[in-house]
Design a protein around this motif. Sequence first.
Motif, short mmCIF file in Angstrom:
data_model
loop_
_atom_site.label_atom_id
_atom_site.label_comp_id
_atom_site.label_asym_id
_atom_site.label_seq_id
_atom_site.Cartn_x
_atom_site.Cartn_y
_atom_site.Cartn_z
N GLY A 131 0.94 -1.29 -0.10
CA GLY A 131 0.02 0.02 -0.27
C GLY A 131 0.75 1.24 0.14
N TRP A 132 2.04 1.18 0.62
CA TRP A 132 2.93 2.31 0.62
C TRP A 132 3.30 2.66 -0.79
CZ3 TRP A 132 8.18 2.66 -1.02
CH2 TRP A 132 8.72 1.50 -1.14
N ILE A 133 3.57 1.84 -1.73
CA ILE A 133 3.94 2.12 -3.12
C ILE A 133 2.71 2.70 -3.88
CG2 ILE A 133 4.46 1.32 -5.26
CD1 ILE A 133 6.33 -0.70 -3.68
N ILE A 134 1.33 1.91 -3.56
CA ILE A 134 0.00 2.69 -4.17
C ILE A 134 -0.18 4.08 -3.71
CG2 ILE A 134 -2.24 2.21 -4.07
CD1 ILE A 134 -1.81 -0.89 -3.54
N ALA A 135 0.20 4.24 -2.54
CA ALA A 135 -0.18 5.64 -2.11
C ALA A 135 0.79 6.88 -2.79
CB ALA A 135 0.08 5.49 -0.59
N ILE A 136 2.30 6.36 -2.76
CA ILE A 136 2.96 7.34 -3.58
C ILE A 136 2.55 7.46 -5.03
CG2 ILE A 136 5.45 7.75 -4.27
CD1 ILE A 136 6.36 6.26 -1.74
N VAL A 137 2.48 6.52 -5.56
CA VAL A 137 1.93 6.59 -7.03
C VAL A 137 0.50 7.18 -7.24
CG1 VAL A 137 1.02 4.93 -9.17
CG2 VAL A 137 3.06 4.26 -7.81
N LEU A 138 -0.41 7.21 -6.25
CA LEU A 138 -1.58 7.65 -6.34
C LEU A 138 -1.16 9.27 -6.10
CD1 LEU A 138 -4.06 5.46 -4.67
CD2 LEU A 138 -4.20 6.09 -6.99
N THR A 139 -0.38 9.45 -5.22
CA THR A 139 -0.10 10.88 -5.00
C THR A 139 0.45 11.71 -6.41
OG1 THR A 139 0.40 10.44 -2.60
CG2 THR A 139 1.52 12.50 -3.51
N LEU A 140 1.44 11.12 -6.95
CA LEU A 140 2.02 11.57 -8.17
C LEU A 140 0.81 11.63 -9.24
CD1 LEU A 140 5.33 9.49 -8.00
CD2 LEU A 140 5.22 12.10 -7.63
N MET A 141 -0.06 10.61 -9.33
CA MET A 141 -1.03 10.69 -10.31
C MET A 141 -2.21 11.83 -10.13
SD MET A 141 -1.75 6.50 -10.72
CE MET A 141 -3.21 6.81 -11.86
N VAL A 142 -2.42 11.91 -8.78
CA VAL A 142 -3.49 13.02 -8.55
C VAL A 142 -2.82 14.39 -8.73
CG1 VAL A 142 -4.70 14.21 -6.48
CG2 VAL A 142 -4.71 11.60 -6.83
N PHE A 143 -1.69 14.60 -8.56
CA PHE A 143 -0.80 15.85 -8.67
C PHE A 143 -0.85 16.05 -10.32
CE2 PHE A 143 3.33 17.73 -9.90
CZ PHE A 143 3.20 19.00 -9.33
N ILE A 144 -0.41 15.33 -11.13
CA ILE A 144 -0.33 15.45 -12.45
C ILE A 144 -1.68 15.57 -12.97
CG2 ILE A 144 -0.02 14.16 -14.62
CD1 ILE A 144 2.35 12.62 -13.34
N LEU A 145 -3.01 14.91 -12.60
CA LEU A 145 -4.34 15.03 -13.04
C LEU A 145 -4.60 16.44 -12.58
CD1 LEU A 145 -6.79 13.73 -14.07
CD2 LEU A 145 -7.35 13.33 -11.77
N MET A 146 -4.34 17.02 -11.34
CA MET A 146 -4.93 18.16 -10.96
C MET A 146 -4.11 19.43 -11.63
SD MET A 146 -7.54 17.20 -9.62
CE MET A 146 -8.04 19.01 -8.62
N THR A 147 -2.86 19.41 -12.01
CA THR A 147 -1.89 20.34 -12.51
C THR A 147 -1.74 20.33 -13.88
OG1 THR A 147 -0.07 19.19 -11.87
CG2 THR A 147 -1.20 20.78 -10.11
#
Length: 357
Positions: free
Chosen positions: A197-213
């Motif tokens: 889950g820690w890898i999933i959390a980091i990947v999701l953080t990067l994905m949401v950052f790219i999605l929102m910006t």
Amino acid sequence: MIRTTTRKALNQRQKVLVHIVAVLVAIASSMIIIACIGLNPFSVYSKIISGSLGSAYRFRETVNKAIPLTILSLGTCMAFKMQFWNIGAEGQFYMGAFGATLAVMLFPTLPKPLMLLFMALFALLAGGLWALLPAALKAKWSTSETLVTLMLNYLAQKWVGYLQYGPWRDPQGNGFPRIARFAENAVLPKVFGIHIGWIIAIVLTLMVFILMTRTKFGYEVSVIGESRATARYAGINVNKVMIFAVILSGGLCGLAGMIQASAIENSLTDNMSNGMGFTAVITTWLSQLHPLVMLLVSFIFSMLIQGGSFLQTSMQIPSAMASILQGIIIFFVLGSDFFVRYRFIFIRKKKGEKACL
């Protein structure tokens, strides 16, 4: 006489400086409070750090708490960015865990990769649909999403409790009201001693950052958050974007529930959240809706939660002390937004001079 007036917009560096000062003032204030109740503030903070990072086991426990908190914060951020006040992360978390458990019961013999994929899909769907209800009500009748999402939290938790004590109760539970534990094919694997889950959390953080910006969708969400009238004038389908964003928000919160159920609880229970959905609202605000900052803030709050538990055993201090420290930090950091937007004006009546802060 003291008056307030709108401050000229600060640049990003100045805003960061204001928030850093707020955190330092919060720490200093909390140390004073700790000293006033007869404790050594340096020892308390030392125990919090030791209790959260002082051993491999404690570090794992801190990360285990940070994983769902980060993902819940990311989901909450998606809605908050367009001023849809989704206070329902807690309920969406439980419904995601429910969806994952339903997948386990429907397809108990699937190979592990397929099982985990189905659990994630069911969790995303359950959390997203649970968030869709208040979004649809707001789009149709302009209801208060704050009240609806808040009430749905308790409904979701009671639904899980009903399943735990009723239809899904494990007949081999030796009298305990519990749902049967997941088989090995439904448990997330570990990487470096911590579940994936820690890898999933980091990947999701990067994905949401790219999605929102970096995407059109993120731009549309930001425009809606600034002004819905402007968004409509620009040709944005406000209801469509809002509903999609809220479904995505609830889906992320549901995914956090799936991860917690699979990797930590290995089952579905009605107390598996411990209020993380509400804490996510706080971490989302403290991070100023920035996904990358959210990762750091969630980890720090997880340190306070884990360190607070350690305080109780090592210094015989109630674990509520950590909640007090959290509250002080929240008070000062959120209060610092006042100085970002406004300034004081001191007016001297005799000479008519003005001094600004």
